[in-house]
Design a protein around this motif. Structure first.
Motif, PDB file in Angstrom:
ATOM      1  N   ARG A   1      47.167  21.468  31.603  1.00  0.00           N
ATOM      2  CA  ARG A   1      45.829  21.841  32.069  1.00  0.00           C
ATOM      3  C   ARG A   1      45.613  23.352  31.989  1.00  0.00           C
ATOM      4  NH1 ARG A   1      45.216  18.971  37.685  1.00  0.00           N
ATOM      5  NH2 ARG A   1      47.468  19.164  37.759  1.00  0.00           N
ATOM      6  N   ARG A   2      44.345  23.708  31.857  1.00  0.00           N
ATOM      7  CA  ARG A   2      43.906  25.112  31.821  1.00  0.00           C
ATOM      8  C   ARG A   2      43.071  25.376  33.065  1.00  0.00           C
ATOM      9  NH1 ARG A   2      42.979  23.394  26.466  1.00  0.00           N
ATOM     10  NH2 ARG A   2      44.037  24.698  24.928  1.00  0.00           N
ATOM     11  N   PHE A   3      43.159  26.630  33.532  1.00  0.00           N
ATOM     12  CA  PHE A   3      42.392  27.016  34.707  1.00  0.00           C
ATOM     13  C   PHE A   3      41.838  28.418  34.502  1.00  0.00           C
ATOM     14  CE2 PHE A   3      45.764  24.146  35.955  1.00  0.00           C
ATOM     15  CZ  PHE A   3      45.069  23.170  36.646  1.00  0.00           C
ATOM     16  N   GLU A   4      40.624  28.622  34.981  1.00  0.00           N
ATOM     17  CA  GLU A   4      39.999  29.937  34.910  1.00  0.00           C
ATOM     18  C   GLU A   4      40.322  30.714  36.179  1.00  0.00           C
ATOM     19  OE1 GLU A   4      35.701  31.789  33.566  1.00  0.00           O
ATOM     20  OE2 GLU A   4      36.107  29.641  33.370  1.00  0.00           O
ATOM     21  N   GLY A   5      40.491  32.025  36.018  1.00  0.00           N
ATOM     22  CA  GLY A   5      40.843  32.853  37.160  1.00  0.00           C
ATOM     23  C   GLY A   5      39.987  34.099  37.250  1.00  0.00           C
ATOM     24  N   ARG A   6      40.318  34.882  38.270  1.00  0.00           N
ATOM     25  CA  ARG A   6      39.621  36.165  38.469  1.00  0.00           C
ATOM     26  C   ARG A   6      40.566  37.139  39.133  1.00  0.00           C
ATOM     27  NH1 ARG A   6      37.660  36.825  43.739  1.00  0.00           N
ATOM     28  NH2 ARG A   6      38.082  35.021  45.029  1.00  0.00           N
ATOM     29  N   VAL A   7      40.358  38.403  38.838  1.00  0.00           N
ATOM     30  CA  VAL A   7      41.136  39.458  39.473  1.00  0.00           C
ATOM     31  C   VAL A   7      40.653  39.582  40.910  1.00  0.00           C
ATOM     32  CG1 VAL A   7      41.667  41.926  39.458  1.00  0.00           C
ATOM     33  CG2 VAL A   7      41.481  40.671  37.298  1.00  0.00           C
ATOM     34  N   VAL A   8      41.576  39.559  41.863  1.00  0.00           N
ATOM     35  CA  VAL A   8      41.202  39.701  43.269  1.00  0.00           C
ATOM     36  C   VAL A   8      41.714  41.015  43.858  1.00  0.00           C
ATOM     37  CG1 VAL A   8      40.989  37.223  43.666  1.00  0.00           C
ATOM     38  CG2 VAL A   8      43.183  38.354  44.089  1.00  0.00           C
ATOM     39  N   SER A   9      42.541  41.736  43.116  1.00  0.00           N
ATOM     40  CA  SER A   9      42.988  43.056  43.563  1.00  0.00           C
ATOM     41  C   SER A   9      41.912  44.072  43.203  1.00  0.00           C
ATOM     42  CB  SER A   9      44.327  43.415  42.912  1.00  0.00           C
ATOM     43  OG  SER A   9      44.282  43.193  41.513  1.00  0.00           O
ATOM     44  N   THR A  10      42.003  45.250  43.804  1.00  0.00           N
ATOM     45  CA  THR A  10      40.943  46.247  43.629  1.00  0.00           C
ATOM     46  C   THR A  10      41.421  47.531  42.960  1.00  0.00           C
ATOM     47  OG1 THR A  10      41.360  47.087  45.859  1.00  0.00           O
ATOM     48  CG2 THR A  10      39.655  45.374  45.619  1.00  0.00           C
ATOM     49  N   ASP A  11      42.571  47.497  42.335  1.00  0.00           N
ATOM     50  CA  ASP A  11      43.124  48.664  41.651  1.00  0.00           C
ATOM     51  C   ASP A  11      42.229  49.033  40.462  1.00  0.00           C
ATOM     52  OD1 ASP A  11      44.782  50.454  40.104  1.00  0.00           O
ATOM     53  OD2 ASP A  11      46.511  49.637  41.173  1.00  0.00           O
ATOM     54  N   ALA A  12      41.901  50.297  40.316  1.00  0.00           N
ATOM     55  CA  ALA A  12      41.043  50.744  39.220  1.00  0.00           C
ATOM     56  C   ALA A  12      41.647  50.407  37.854  1.00  0.00           C
ATOM     57  CB  ALA A  12      40.796  52.245  39.331  1.00  0.00           C
ATOM     58  N   ALA A  13      42.963  50.323  37.777  1.00  0.00           N
ATOM     59  CA  ALA A  13      43.630  49.999  36.514  1.00  0.00           C
ATOM     60  C   ALA A  13      43.307  48.594  36.028  1.00  0.00           C
ATOM     61  CB  ALA A  13      45.143  50.164  36.672  1.00  0.00           C
ATOM     62  N   ASP A  14      42.729  47.763  36.890  1.00  0.00           N
ATOM     63  CA  ASP A  14      42.433  46.375  36.536  1.00  0.00           C
ATOM     64  C   ASP A  14      41.025  46.176  35.984  1.00  0.00           C
ATOM     65  OD1 ASP A  14      44.939  45.882  37.565  1.00  0.00           O
ATOM     66  OD2 ASP A  14      44.165  45.350  39.534  1.00  0.00           O
ATOM     67  N   ALA A  15      40.278  47.257  35.814  1.00  0.00           N
ATOM     68  CA  ALA A  15      38.886  47.146  35.384  1.00  0.00           C
ATOM     69  C   ALA A  15      38.752  46.402  34.058  1.00  0.00           C
ATOM     70  CB  ALA A  15      38.258  48.532  35.274  1.00  0.00           C
ATOM     71  N   ASP A  16      39.686  46.602  33.126  1.00  0.00           N
ATOM     72  CA  ASP A  16      39.607  45.919  31.836  1.00  0.00           C
ATOM     73  C   ASP A  16      39.750  44.405  31.973  1.00  0.00           C
ATOM     74  OD1 ASP A  16      39.212  48.283  30.510  1.00  0.00           O
ATOM     75  OD2 ASP A  16      41.291  48.496  29.862  1.00  0.00           O
ATOM     76  N   PHE A  17      40.503  43.975  32.972  1.00  0.00           N
ATOM     77  CA  PHE A  17      40.685  42.543  33.185  1.00  0.00           C
ATOM     78  C   PHE A  17      39.519  41.955  33.977  1.00  0.00           C
ATOM     79  CE2 PHE A  17      44.664  43.328  31.539  1.00  0.00           C
ATOM     80  CZ  PHE A  17      45.564  42.289  31.640  1.00  0.00           C
ATOM     81  N   ALA A  18      38.983  42.724  34.909  1.00  0.00           N
ATOM     82  CA  ALA A  18      37.994  42.206  35.864  1.00  0.00           C
ATOM     83  C   ALA A  18      36.726  41.701  35.193  1.00  0.00           C
ATOM     84  CB  ALA A  18      37.660  43.268  36.899  1.00  0.00           C
ATOM     85  N   ASP A  19      36.359  42.269  34.038  1.00  0.00           N
ATOM     86  CA  ASP A  19      35.107  41.852  33.403  1.00  0.00           C
ATOM     87  C   ASP A  19      35.312  40.882  32.240  1.00  0.00           C
ATOM     88  OD1 ASP A  19      36.180  43.591  31.564  1.00  0.00           O
ATOM     89  OD2 ASP A  19      34.368  44.793  31.307  1.00  0.00           O
ATOM     90  N   LYS A  20      36.509  40.330  32.112  1.00  0.00           N
ATOM     91  CA  LYS A  20      36.790  39.381  31.041  1.00  0.00           C
ATOM     92  C   LYS A  20      37.104  37.997  31.605  1.00  0.00           C
ATOM     93  CE  LYS A  20      38.348  42.594  27.520  1.00  0.00           C
ATOM     94  NZ  LYS A  20      38.145  43.841  28.183  1.00  0.00           N
ATOM     95  N   ARG A  21      36.926  36.991  30.767  1.00  0.00           N
ATOM     96  CA  ARG A  21      37.297  35.632  31.155  1.00  0.00           C
ATOM     97  C   ARG A  21      38.823  35.540  31.139  1.00  0.00           C
ATOM     98  NH1 ARG A  21      37.099  29.984  28.258  1.00  0.00           N
ATOM     99  NH2 ARG A  21      36.907  28.648  30.085  1.00  0.00           N
TER     100      ARG A  21
END
Length: 188
Positions: free
Chosen positions: A42-62
């Protein structure tokens, strides 16, 4: 037969390595591994829940994880960040511990210079959470490739059946966490 039952039965029946006792099916690590195995296919969609600025590239992607290639000893979980499919988490049984490795590859399938890094559990953890402090092999890899900031990494995974899967990275001044909704598998 459910995958968890099969994995538990296999763990009781066959040693993982010659001369090493088979894993007990009632340990927190065995239950964690079995619960992870229940997600296989199975596949599952996720989201970044941490708030580190280094995660900005991940936060706006599927973000999509696909639990696949499951055996009694190893579970491979490709992790897609937008169209980037270069990452696979590999959780395996290793003697009396669990091991997490990161399989990083380029688009053409060749390995990245930072490939096969990770760690092993140092204690039983819980049935829901396992932590993987960086191992010596990975420390050497990071030091050799100008990534010494990663030499104190601790990765963790959580499986809360029928609720959430989480992947986490922690070190001094760094916290990354992504959570996947297990109540809503996705087609692709």
């Amino acid at each position: 037969m459910k995958i968890a039952s099969l994995l538990a039965a296999t763990a009781l029946s066959f040693p993982l390595f010659p001369g090493v006792a088979a894993a007990r099916s009632d340990t927190p690590q065995a239950v964690f591994f079995a619960n992870l195995g229940e997600l296989c296919g199975r596949r599952f969609e996720g989201r970044v829940v941490s708030t580190d600025a280094a995660d900005a590239d991940f936060a706006d992607k599927r973000l999509v994880m696909h639990v696949r290639d499951c055996s009694a000893d190893e579970i491979r979980i490709p992790f897609a960040v937008g169209q980037d499919r270069s990452r696979t988490w590999v959780v395996s049984r290793h003697e009396a511990r669990l091991r997490l490795k990161h399989d990083h590859r380029h688009e053409d399938g060749t390995t990245d210079v930072l490939h096969w890094y990770g760690g092993e559990t140092e204690n039983a953890g819980t049935a829901e959470r396992q932590a993987f402090p960086v191992d010596a092999e990975s420390i050497a890899l990071f030091n050799a490739n100008n990534a010494s900031v990663s030499t104190t990494n601790i990765w963790a995974m959580e499986v809360h059946p029928d609720r959430v899967f989480a992947y986490e990275l922690r070190r001094a001044n760094r916290h990354f966490r992504v959570e996947f909704d297990l109540t809503r598998p996705v087609a692709d």
